[in-house]
Design an enzyme around this catalytic site. Structure first.
Site: not given
Ligand code: IPM
Ligand code: MG
Length: 350
Positions: A132, A182, A215, A239, A243
């Site tokens: 970001y 990850k 994942d 982020d 959602d």
């Protein structure tokens, strides 16, 4: 003591949902808050080119908290103003923990066929680093040989402080913490996050700590969400996952967040926290009285809580829940009921 709140409605439905939150906060804590509005957003940017004003951070530091709507406007295709305002404040005020609680207010709001009543976790999203930070660039832009880089920044200091906060949060809850990363593919950042995780684990032996790949975590969040209590993750994964998590709560309109610098909790001498619904500016709904103000209201409750007004915070949460449970308002705002009617229903409950 009166608290000074900066209000930035922003773009699209931002101002409407923030107005709803403000009405509810004023009712829950009469006379305790003084609101000052700021016009930062697309309109102002298009008018005079200003995104985050030069003295904007200094101005915000004089407030106890910031109540924020949303930024994003189709008239600014790059969304430059949105990044400069929202990310500018997250970075500039060093609000390193983006805290996003995930709990459907009513079981029936959760779309899962099973386990909806057991969804109750908090995502702690690192908020000042990752990809970001706009480090990178483009080489031969516009050509067929174009190269673009976006560097994922992970610092020991940044990783340690957000994980420490998550461990502390877990200690006050069900004492389970998941690191989501990850590390099997993004090996350098993964190694740093896992090293810090192991270090902190020895300082918090009472917290059950586990690492999970992002994942797998996305799948588990839908398959068996009750296993999660606190999740700590980086900026980008946080982020995306929040959602998904918002859908578990009954939709993006229901989800709340607080951007915090936890060491300055309280009526923050070092600077304010920023409280915002997780949803965006939804330009298509703007001005139509169709936006769900509940995420903004619940963000307002998080703000009260952080300011030490825990009883008032509880009252706001209970009022929203009770109004929903009694059918006085609907989670599906914009259909049978509008933003203002929902606000009135919650205010009446208070
Ligand atoms: C959020 C939003 C922002 C983010 C956007 C508007 C830059 O999606 O707060 O989740 O990615 O952080
Ligand atoms: Mg987002």
């Amino acid at each position: 003591m009166r608290r000074n709140i900066a209000v930035i409605g922003g773009d699209g439905i931002g101002p409407e949902v923030v107005a709803g939150a403000q009405a509810v906060l004023e009712t829950a804590a009469p006379g305790a808050l003084r609101f000052t509005a700021f016009d930062w957003g697309a309109e102002r940017f298009l008018r005079d080119g200003v995104t985050l004003p030069a003295d904007g951070l200094a101005t915000m530091r004089q407030f106890d908290a910031i109540l924020f709507g949303a930024v994003g406007d189709p008239r600014v295709p790059s969304n430059r103003h949105a990044a400069e305002i929202l990310l500018g404040m997250r970075f500039g005020l060093d609000l390193y923990a983006n805290v996003r609680p995930v709990r459907p207010l009513l079981e029936r709001l959760c779309p899962l066929k099973v386990g909806g009543g057991k969804v109750d976790f908090v995502v702690v999203r690192e908020n000042t680093e990752g990809p970001y930070v706009s480090m990178g660039g483009r080489f031969k832009p516009g050509s067929g040989d174009e190269v673009a880089t976006e560097t994922d920044i992970n610092t020991y200091r940044g990783v340690e402080r957000v994980q420490r906060y998550a461990f502390e949060l877990a200690r006050g809850r069900r004492r389970r913490l998941h690191l989501v990363d990850k590390a099997n593919a993004l090996i350098h950042a993964g190694a740093l996050w896992r090293r810090v995780f192991a270090e902190l684990q020895s300082q918090f032996p009472d917290v059950t700590a586990r690492a999970m790949f992002v994942d797998a975590a996305a799948m588990q969040m839908v398959r068996e969400p009750e296993q999660f209590d606190v999740i700590v993750t980086n900026n980008l994964f946080g982020d995306i996952l929040t959602d998904l998590a918002a859908a578990l709560q009954g939709g993006l309109g229901m989800a709340a967040s607080g951007n915090l610098h936890p060491q300055r909790e309280g009526a923050a001498p070092g600077g304010p926290g920023l409280f915002e619904p997780v949803h965006g500016s939804a330009p298509a709904l703007a001005g139509k009285d169709q936006a769900n103000p509940m995420g903004a209201m619940l963000s307002g409750a998080m703000m009260l809580d952080q300011l030490g007004m825990t009883a008032e915070a509880k009252r706001v949460e209970q009022a929203v829940t009770a109004a929903l449970a009694a059918g006085e308002c609907t989670a599906d705002v914009g259909g049978t009921m509008g933003t203002r009617a929902v606000t009135e229903a919650v205010v009446r409950r208070l």
